[in-house]
Design a protein around this motif. Structure first.
Motif, PDB file in Angstrom:
ATOM      1  N   MET A  10       0.778  -1.048  -0.062  1.00 27.76           N
ATOM      2  CA  MET A  10      -0.053   0.135   0.025  1.00 27.76           C
ATOM      3  C   MET A  10       0.980   1.080   0.052  1.00 27.76           C
ATOM      4  SD  MET A  10      -2.857  -1.178   2.825  1.00 27.76           S
ATOM      5  CE  MET A  10      -1.694  -1.301   4.109  1.00 27.76           C
ATOM      6  N   ARG A  11       0.506   2.239  -0.559  1.00 31.37           N
ATOM      7  CA  ARG A  11       1.003   3.508  -0.341  1.00 31.37           C
ATOM      8  C   ARG A  11       0.875   4.261   0.863  1.00 31.37           C
ATOM      9  NH1 ARG A  11       3.161   5.052  -5.422  1.00 31.37           N
ATOM     10  NH2 ARG A  11       2.147   4.116  -7.224  1.00 31.37           N
ATOM     11  N   ARG A  12       1.769   4.928   1.575  1.00 30.80           N
ATOM     12  CA  ARG A  12       1.610   5.459   2.872  1.00 30.80           C
ATOM     13  C   ARG A  12       2.670   6.615   2.860  1.00 30.80           C
ATOM     14  NH1 ARG A  12       0.183   2.700   7.136  1.00 30.80           N
ATOM     15  NH2 ARG A  12      -1.368   2.060   5.848  1.00 30.80           N
ATOM     16  N   GLY A  13       1.695   7.775   2.518  1.00 32.16           N
ATOM     17  CA  GLY A  13       2.606   8.847   2.797  1.00 32.16           C
ATOM     18  C   GLY A  13       3.736   9.005   1.519  1.00 32.16           C
ATOM     19  N   ASP A  14       5.023   9.159   1.917  1.00 32.77           N
ATOM     20  CA  ASP A  14       5.923   9.034   0.993  1.00 32.77           C
ATOM     21  C   ASP A  14       6.693   7.628   0.825  1.00 32.77           C
ATOM     22  OD1 ASP A  14       5.918  11.548   0.372  1.00 32.77           O
ATOM     23  OD2 ASP A  14       7.268  12.229   2.070  1.00 32.77           O
ATOM     24  N   GLY A  15       5.959   6.716   1.325  1.00 34.76           N
ATOM     25  CA  GLY A  15       6.603   5.348   1.376  1.00 34.76           C
ATOM     26  C   GLY A  15       5.506   4.230   1.020  1.00 34.76           C
ATOM     27  N   TYR A  16       5.541   2.968   1.914  1.00 35.67           N
ATOM     28  CA  TYR A  16       4.825   1.939   1.490  1.00 35.67           C
ATOM     29  C   TYR A  16       4.513   1.340   2.754  1.00 35.67           C
ATOM     30  CZ  TYR A  16       6.731   3.159  -2.976  1.00 35.67           C
ATOM     31  OH  TYR A  16       7.107   3.546  -4.295  1.00 35.67           O
ATOM     32  N   ALA A  17       3.507   0.390   2.727  1.00 32.69           N
ATOM     33  CA  ALA A  17       2.885  -0.367   4.187  1.00 32.69           C
ATOM     34  C   ALA A  17       2.529  -1.599   3.544  1.00 32.69           C
ATOM     35  CB  ALA A  17       2.118   0.322   4.790  1.00 32.69           C
ATOM     36  N   LEU A  18       2.554  -2.512   4.480  1.00 29.71           N
ATOM     37  CA  LEU A  18       2.044  -4.052   3.993  1.00 29.71           C
ATOM     38  C   LEU A  18       0.479  -4.135   4.562  1.00 29.71           C
ATOM     39  CD1 LEU A  18       2.987  -6.711   2.887  1.00 29.71           C
ATOM     40  CD2 LEU A  18       3.912  -7.364   5.113  1.00 29.71           C
ATOM     41  N   GLY A  19      -0.106  -4.889   3.640  1.00 29.36           N
ATOM     42  CA  GLY A  19      -1.384  -5.152   4.093  1.00 29.36           C
ATOM     43  C   GLY A  19      -1.633  -6.813   3.649  1.00 29.36           C
ATOM     44  N   VAL A  20      -2.700  -7.334   4.591  1.00 32.32           N
ATOM     45  CA  VAL A  20      -3.104  -8.583   4.466  1.00 32.32           C
ATOM     46  C   VAL A  20      -4.364  -8.771   4.222  1.00 32.32           C
ATOM     47  CG1 VAL A  20      -3.024 -10.901   5.639  1.00 32.32           C
ATOM     48  CG2 VAL A  20      -1.067  -9.364   5.789  1.00 32.32           C
ATOM     49  N   LYS A  21      -5.107  -9.363   3.137  1.00 31.11           N
ATOM     50  CA  LYS A  21      -6.482  -9.364   2.680  1.00 31.11           C
ATOM     51  C   LYS A  21      -7.120 -10.438   3.777  1.00 31.11           C
ATOM     52  CE  LYS A  21      -8.196  -9.168  -1.346  1.00 31.11           C
ATOM     53  NZ  LYS A  21      -8.788  -9.343  -2.634  1.00 31.11           N
ATOM     54  N   THR A  22      -8.180 -10.194   4.479  1.00 31.80           N
ATOM     55  CA  THR A  22      -8.995 -10.884   5.518  1.00 31.80           C
ATOM     56  C   THR A  22     -10.517 -10.838   4.839  1.00 31.80           C
ATOM     57  OG1 THR A  22      -9.647  -9.129   6.902  1.00 31.80           O
ATOM     58  CG2 THR A  22      -7.314  -9.995   7.093  1.00 31.80           C
ATOM     59  N   LYS A  23     -11.313 -11.578   5.598  1.00 32.77           N
ATOM     60  CA  LYS A  23     -12.653 -11.792   5.083  1.00 32.77           C
ATOM     61  C   LYS A  23     -13.434 -10.397   5.699  1.00 32.77           C
ATOM     62  CE  LYS A  23     -14.008 -14.082   9.393  1.00 32.77           C
ATOM     63  NZ  LYS A  23     -14.516 -12.861  10.124  1.00 32.77           N
TER      64      LYS A  23
END
Length: 202
Positions: A10-23
């Protein structure tokens, strides 16, 4: 690497972040780790390049044991980033299925040709591609299987190959066909015009 989950960058400000899809939506790994006081990978590249799989697995286990909606984002609200942003290599395989060779009138190769792309070819889910119309007119695209390697390998047997695969996703391999036919090499036509979806399965 943790298995049986869908991850996204994911885009997060000037950087990135990790996401995990859940129900219930997309788990914001950074927010959950901060709230629970647990070390977690900052983004997909941190996860892959620094061996942060165990930390992610520990976080997932903790969240599953005590679900908290504060850490879950609606997928429609996610600003996607390229699935990886700092790959060491992007290697493509041409004519990797029979129908494509047949539709282009190309003899089925004994050894499929390999070509490269560069980091600036990385795009995100829902992204757009700026067509280089000053240099080309004949554009084409193909849906491809993208394999993301999780660690360095060499001389790996077929039986062990999947042990080195971190995950996979779909990709859009975009080409300028009129440039591709100028030489025997694919590089001029393809390295700067690709995209990658951002929800790989691991």
């Amino acid at each position: 690497m943790p298995r049986d989950m869908v991850l996204l960058n994911m885009r997060r400000g000037d950087g990135y972040a990790l996401g995990v899809k859940t129900k219930d939506g997309v788990l914001d790994v950074e927010a959950a780790g901060r709230a629970l006081g647990m070390p977690v990978p900052a983004d997909m590249d941190d996860l892959l390049q620094n061996g942060r799989g165990p930390a992610l697995r520990a976080l997932i286990d903790a969240v599953e044991a005590a679900p908290d909606g504060r850490f879950v984002l609606a997928e429609a609200d996610v600003a996607y980033a390229p699935v990886v942003t700092r790959p060491e290599k992007i290697i493509m395989m041409g004519f990797n299925y029979r129908h494509h060779a047949e539709e282009t009138g190309t003899p089925i190769p004994k050894d499929p040709p390999l070509f490269n792309k560069y980091n600036n070819a990385l795009n995100h889910h829902g992204g757009t591609i700026a067509l280089p119309t000053q240099a080309a007119r004949e554009f084409d695209y193909e849906t491809e299987l993208v394999m993301v390697f999780g660690r360095e390998c060499r001389n790996v047997s077929e039986a062990d190959a999947l042990d080195y695969l971190a995950g996979y996703c779909t990709g859009n391999d975009f080409s300028a066909r009129d440039l591709q036919t100028l030489t025997s090499q694919f590089m001029i036509a393809r390295p700067r015009t690709g995209s990658r979806r951002s929800a790989p399965t691991w």
